[in-house]
Design an enzyme around this catalytic site. Structure first.
Site, PDB file in Angstrom:
ATOM      1  N   CYS A 153      58.659  32.886  39.634  1.00  0.00           N
ATOM      2  CA  CYS A 153      58.570  33.253  38.228  1.00  0.00           C
ATOM      3  C   CYS A 153      58.000  32.090  37.431  1.00  0.00           C
ATOM      4  O   CYS A 153      57.924  30.966  37.915  1.00  0.00           O
ATOM      5  CB  CYS A 153      59.951  33.624  37.698  1.00  0.00           C
ATOM      6  SG  CYS A 153      60.759  34.946  38.649  1.00  0.00           S
ATOM      7  N   ARG A 185      52.283  33.581  38.545  1.00  0.00           N
ATOM      8  CA  ARG A 185      53.545  33.353  39.245  1.00  0.00           C
ATOM      9  C   ARG A 185      54.400  34.617  39.299  1.00  0.00           C
ATOM     10  O   ARG A 185      55.448  34.632  39.952  1.00  0.00           O
ATOM     11  CB  ARG A 185      54.332  32.239  38.559  1.00  0.00           C
ATOM     12  CG  ARG A 185      53.587  30.922  38.445  1.00  0.00           C
ATOM     13  CD  ARG A 185      54.431  29.876  37.750  1.00  0.00           C
ATOM     14  NE  ARG A 185      55.578  29.515  38.565  1.00  0.00           N
ATOM     15  CZ  ARG A 185      55.565  28.572  39.506  1.00  0.00           C
ATOM     16  NH1 ARG A 185      54.455  27.909  39.739  1.00  0.00           N
ATOM     17  NH2 ARG A 185      56.636  28.306  40.192  1.00  0.00           N
ATOM     18  N   TRP A 195      58.685  37.642  38.774  1.00  0.00           N
ATOM     19  CA  TRP A 195      58.414  38.288  40.057  1.00  0.00           C
ATOM     20  C   TRP A 195      59.771  38.660  40.630  1.00  0.00           C
ATOM     21  O   TRP A 195      60.594  37.805  40.911  1.00  0.00           O
ATOM     22  CB  TRP A 195      57.663  37.353  40.991  1.00  0.00           C
ATOM     23  CG  TRP A 195      57.231  37.991  42.271  1.00  0.00           C
ATOM     24  CD1 TRP A 195      56.096  38.724  42.488  1.00  0.00           C
ATOM     25  CD2 TRP A 195      57.910  37.951  43.539  1.00  0.00           C
ATOM     26  NE1 TRP A 195      56.033  39.137  43.790  1.00  0.00           N
ATOM     27  CE2 TRP A 195      57.142  38.675  44.461  1.00  0.00           C
ATOM     28  CE3 TRP A 195      59.113  37.367  43.968  1.00  0.00           C
ATOM     29  CZ2 TRP A 195      57.522  38.848  45.795  1.00  0.00           C
ATOM     30  CZ3 TRP A 195      59.492  37.534  45.296  1.00  0.00           C
ATOM     31  CH2 TRP A 195      58.697  38.258  46.185  1.00  0.00           C
ATOM     32  N   ASN A 210      63.876  30.418  37.580  1.00  0.00           N
ATOM     33  CA  ASN A 210      62.956  30.637  38.693  1.00  0.00           C
ATOM     34  C   ASN A 210      63.653  30.148  39.957  1.00  0.00           C
ATOM     35  O   ASN A 210      64.109  29.009  40.013  1.00  0.00           O
ATOM     36  CB  ASN A 210      61.651  29.864  38.487  1.00  0.00           C
ATOM     37  CG  ASN A 210      60.736  29.929  39.694  1.00  0.00           C
ATOM     38  OD1 ASN A 210      60.705  30.939  40.398  1.00  0.00           O
ATOM     39  ND2 ASN A 210      59.995  28.865  39.956  1.00  0.00           N
ATOM     40  N   GLY A 211      63.737  31.018  40.966  1.00  0.00           N
ATOM     41  CA  GLY A 211      64.386  30.642  42.216  1.00  0.00           C
ATOM     42  C   GLY A 211      65.267  31.765  42.724  1.00  0.00           C
ATOM     43  O   GLY A 211      65.224  32.895  42.229  1.00  0.00           O
ATOM     44  N   GLU A 257      42.111  35.840  58.248  1.00  0.00           N
ATOM     45  CA  GLU A 257      42.043  35.654  56.806  1.00  0.00           C
ATOM     46  C   GLU A 257      41.333  36.833  56.139  1.00  0.00           C
ATOM     47  O   GLU A 257      41.747  37.300  55.064  1.00  0.00           O
ATOM     48  CB  GLU A 257      41.328  34.346  56.474  1.00  0.00           C
ATOM     49  CG  GLU A 257      41.130  34.064  55.003  1.00  0.00           C
ATOM     50  CD  GLU A 257      42.422  33.990  54.212  1.00  0.00           C
ATOM     51  OE1 GLU A 257      42.347  34.042  52.976  1.00  0.00           O
ATOM     52  OE2 GLU A 257      43.516  33.896  54.815  1.00  0.00           O
ATOM     53  N   LYS A 314      43.053  39.238  53.244  1.00  0.00           N
ATOM     54  CA  LYS A 314      42.471  39.456  51.912  1.00  0.00           C
ATOM     55  C   LYS A 314      42.342  40.947  51.609  1.00  0.00           C
ATOM     56  O   LYS A 314      42.623  41.395  50.501  1.00  0.00           O
ATOM     57  CB  LYS A 314      41.097  38.793  51.820  1.00  0.00           C
ATOM     58  CG  LYS A 314      41.134  37.314  51.613  1.00  0.00           C
ATOM     59  CD  LYS A 314      41.749  36.958  50.269  1.00  0.00           C
ATOM     60  CE  LYS A 314      42.247  35.527  50.285  1.00  0.00           C
ATOM     61  NZ  LYS A 314      43.444  35.313  51.078  1.00  0.00           N
ATOM     62  N   GLU A 363      45.749  42.395  50.859  1.00  0.00           N
ATOM     63  CA  GLU A 363      46.328  41.892  49.612  1.00  0.00           C
ATOM     64  C   GLU A 363      45.824  42.640  48.387  1.00  0.00           C
ATOM     65  O   GLU A 363      46.610  42.986  47.503  1.00  0.00           O
ATOM     66  CB  GLU A 363      45.995  40.400  49.445  1.00  0.00           C
ATOM     67  CG  GLU A 363      46.816  39.462  50.292  1.00  0.00           C
ATOM     68  CD  GLU A 363      46.433  38.014  50.064  1.00  0.00           C
ATOM     69  OE1 GLU A 363      47.332  37.174  49.983  1.00  0.00           O
ATOM     70  OE2 GLU A 363      45.221  37.719  49.961  1.00  0.00           O
ATOM     71  N   HIS A 385      44.035  45.107  75.621  1.00  0.00           N
ATOM     72  CA  HIS A 385      45.448  44.950  75.974  1.00  0.00           C
ATOM     73  C   HIS A 385      46.347  45.700  75.000  1.00  0.00           C
ATOM     74  O   HIS A 385      47.517  45.353  74.846  1.00  0.00           O
ATOM     75  CB  HIS A 385      45.826  43.468  76.017  1.00  0.00           C
ATOM     76  CG  HIS A 385      45.153  42.720  77.115  1.00  0.00           C
ATOM     77  ND1 HIS A 385      45.543  42.797  78.433  1.00  0.00           N
ATOM     78  CD2 HIS A 385      44.083  41.887  77.094  1.00  0.00           C
ATOM     79  CE1 HIS A 385      44.764  42.034  79.174  1.00  0.00           C
ATOM     80  NE2 HIS A 385      43.861  41.475  78.381  1.00  0.00           N
ATOM     81  N   LYS A 419      51.208  34.231  42.955  1.00  0.00           N
ATOM     82  CA  LYS A 419      50.351  33.157  43.446  1.00  0.00           C
ATOM     83  C   LYS A 419      51.139  32.047  44.117  1.00  0.00           C
ATOM     84  O   LYS A 419      50.779  31.570  45.184  1.00  0.00           O
ATOM     85  CB  LYS A 419      49.552  32.589  42.267  1.00  0.00           C
ATOM     86  CG  LYS A 419      48.543  31.518  42.660  1.00  0.00           C
ATOM     87  CD  LYS A 419      47.403  32.114  43.438  1.00  0.00           C
ATOM     88  CE  LYS A 419      46.320  31.094  43.712  1.00  0.00           C
ATOM     89  NZ  LYS A 419      45.278  31.652  44.602  1.00  0.00           N
TER      90      LYS A 419
END
Length: 593
Positions: free
Chosen positions: A2, A27, A74, A100-101, A470, A474, A477, A493, A588
């Site tokens: 947050c 955030r 968040w 925040n936490g 990566e 992306k 996301e 496999h 982020k």
């Protein structure tokens, strides 16, 4: 994950908090709220969704509030709602807080407080902090003592800023693991999760250490640790690393993709000067003396660490790579003289900080690659290398990933004293520029064909597999399309069972060692009906390839080919009307475990 802002004595409290929350919305953006001390009254405003929703409901203020706090959320405990939105107040309204936490023992504390008659209105762990503060204050009638006692009972991470109903001149704070810093002006004090909300108003900052607490006023700052006041120093922050500006782009992600070439060029200047590498001699000695290098990171940074591990493997150095959230619970220390390299764009990634603390307990030297000077990891590690990527606003990282790979390439080449890396990076910049100017339209054409796909697969080997991981991340996301990256040799496999008629498969070929094998993989998926698109370097291409990229050094292909992957994910997201810069459920800076 947050964002927190607060001020005392600032000339325009409302604008500072609203603009500060906008600066911090990377955030978290599930909800936003603020509290003003207006006279002797504390007024709260809350809204679900982005900060702009909060801004709409705040009335015109008759006078400037002397102090205030704001929060962009968040969600961790409790769904996004006005009830769960911060700020939260204690039952009797004595304390109003933003947090925040994550409080790990909040259920235990909540039950204990309920047995004392405290009632709760939200599902959050934050409301537990507010009521615990009030409970402790009733015991001793001293705010600082109440904060000390509260910290002693909390398990987990927190950055908390507090308005006390009985004190209209100070904001109080306490910090453990989650980021928080103070800014000082001539007749005001500011507080925020990072420097970006404060950078326009002051150049004096205090990076708060863990287990600190205290208060700020318009004219003073008091910081305590272990029940004693401590001395502090002001540190500068670079404005060019914290200022948001779209510069005419429709989204930050597109702007940041097209800043990759500039970031690579800056790194060449920062770490190579007058024909010599510019790295700390002690760092290089530690690398040479170590017999095993361990990379620890999360998400995109983990994918960059896979590339870095290959660089040192190629030099004959023994390496390991670990996902931070796994290493934190199952730590390993291979070798007689291990050396750890942590990667975190924000420098505040909670899982990585946990790992760093474990490593420091074993007195093992460590290095961090981060974009944030003064961050928890940058201050905690023995050595740090900055990414110099500038502020990256889009939640989906692009230029910071490229910067991490480039810094690792420079470091590995400095280790072997191979100065040709500068020429290789110059060549790399030319190829990236060609992609930006001449190939992105071809990527857009692919995106138009695949925008409605339900599943998309990426294939690669070696460096191309690292990049495929990566590329797949992306896409997931920002488009919400299911995607997987598969190592070419692993296809038969198991994963090939997922390939059916018209299944999209994107294949990257930039490695002459594995090119022939990748061509065989293409035939295997085509035989099952796959719709194949290829990203290939010129020397390895044929007339049937989809996009042909100019020649460049194999070891830098993760930087070059990732530009194509980033454009692809971006265009698919735009074509599907996604919130490109703020994908759902993500933030982020991941400051909770």
């Amino acid at each position: 994950m947050c964002g927190i802002v607060g001020s005392v004595g600032f000339k325009n409290t409302k604008d500072y908090i609203i603009n500060g929350l906008k600066d911090l919305d990377y955030r978290g953006y599930d909800s936003a709220g603020l509290a003003f001390m207006e006279g002797k009254n504390i007024n709260l405003y809350k809204a679900v969704g982005p900060v702009s929703n909060l801004e709409k409901i705040i009335p015109s203020l008759k006078q400037n509030p002397y102090l205030g706090v704001g929060h962009t959320r968040w969600a961790t405990h409790g769904k996004p709602s006005e009830t769960n939105c911060h700020p939260h107040q204690s039952m009797h309204g004595l304390f109003t807080i933003v947090h925040n936490g994550v409080i790990e023992n909040f259920l235990e504390l909540k039950t204990k407080l309920q047995s004392k008659g405290f009632k709760f209105v939200s599902d959050t762990d934050t409301e537990v902090i507010a009521n615990l503060l009030e409970d402790k204050y009733f015991e001793n009638r001293n705010i600082i003592k109440a904060i000390e006692d509260t910290m002693g009972e909390l398990s987990g991470s927190f950055a908390v800023v507090i308005i006390a109903d009985i004190d209209n001149k100070h904001l109080y704070f306490m910090k453990r693991h989650s980021p928080l810093m103070i800014g000082r002006g001539e007749d005001f004090s500011l507080v925020a999760s990072d420097a970006s909300p404060m950078i326009r108003y002051t150049d004096k900052y205090i990076d708060l250490d863990d287990e600190t607490y205290g208060f700020i006023s318009a004219s003073d700052v008091e910081i305590y640790k272990d029940k004693h006041p401590i001395k502090f120093e002001y540190t500068p922050k670079s404005p060019d690393l914290t200022v948001k500006d779209l510069n005419g782009y429709p989204h930050y992600m597109l702007k940041e993709i097209e800043e990759i070439e500039r970031v690579v060029r800056r790194l060449m200047v920062e770490y190579y000067d007058k024909g010599e590498f510019v790295f700390d001699n002690n760092l290089m000695n530690q690398l040479h003396q170590s017999d095993h290098i361990i990379f620890v990171a999360c998400g995109t940074s983990y994918h960059a660490s896979l590339v870095g591990a290959r660089y040192f493997d190629m030099l004959g150095k023994s390496t390991s790579t670990y996902i931070a959230s796994e290493f934190a619970y199952y730590p390993k220390f291979p070798g007689r003289k291990p050396f750890f390299i942590f990667l975190s764009q924000s420098g505040e990634t909670a899982d990585v900080i946990h790992c760093m603390n474990i490593v420091k307990e074993h007195d093992i030297p460590c290095l961090v690659l981060t974009n944030k000077k003064g961050s928890s990891l940058e201050r905690g590690c023995d050595y740090s290398l900055l990414l110099y990527a500038g502020l990256e606003v889009s939640v989906a990282s692009t230029k910071a990933y490229a910067a991490q790979v480039c810094v690792l390439a420079l470091l590995a080449n400095a280790y072997s004293n191979r100065k040709e890396v500068i020429k290789d990076l110059e060549e790399c910049c030319g190829v990236i520029a060609d992609i930006d100017h001449n190939l992105k339209d071809k990527v857009y054409e692919i995106a138009t064909q695949l925008k409605d796909a339900k599943d998309i697969y990426f294939l690669g080997r070696g460096f191309d597999y690292d990049m495929s991981l990566e590329a797949s991340l992306k896409l997931k996301e920002i488009t919400y399309i299911h995607s997987e990256a598969v190592a070419g040799g692993e296809l038969k496999h198991g994963p090939i069972a997922l390939i059916e008629q018209d299944t999209p498969v994107i294949v990257t070929i930039s490695d002459n060692v594995t090119a022939s094998s990748m061509r065989n993989n293409i035939q295997e998926v085509k035989a099952r009906g796959a719709k194949v698109f290829t990203f290939v370097t010129n020397p390895l291409s044929n007339e049937h390839d989809t996009i042909v990229v100019k020649s460049h050094k194999r070891y830098l292909s993760p930087v070059v080919m990732s530009s194509l992957a980033f454009y692809f994910a971006y265009y698919v997201a735009v074509l599907n009307n996604r919130e490109v810069d703020k994908p759902r459920n993500l933030a982020k800076s991941v400051t909770v475990e």
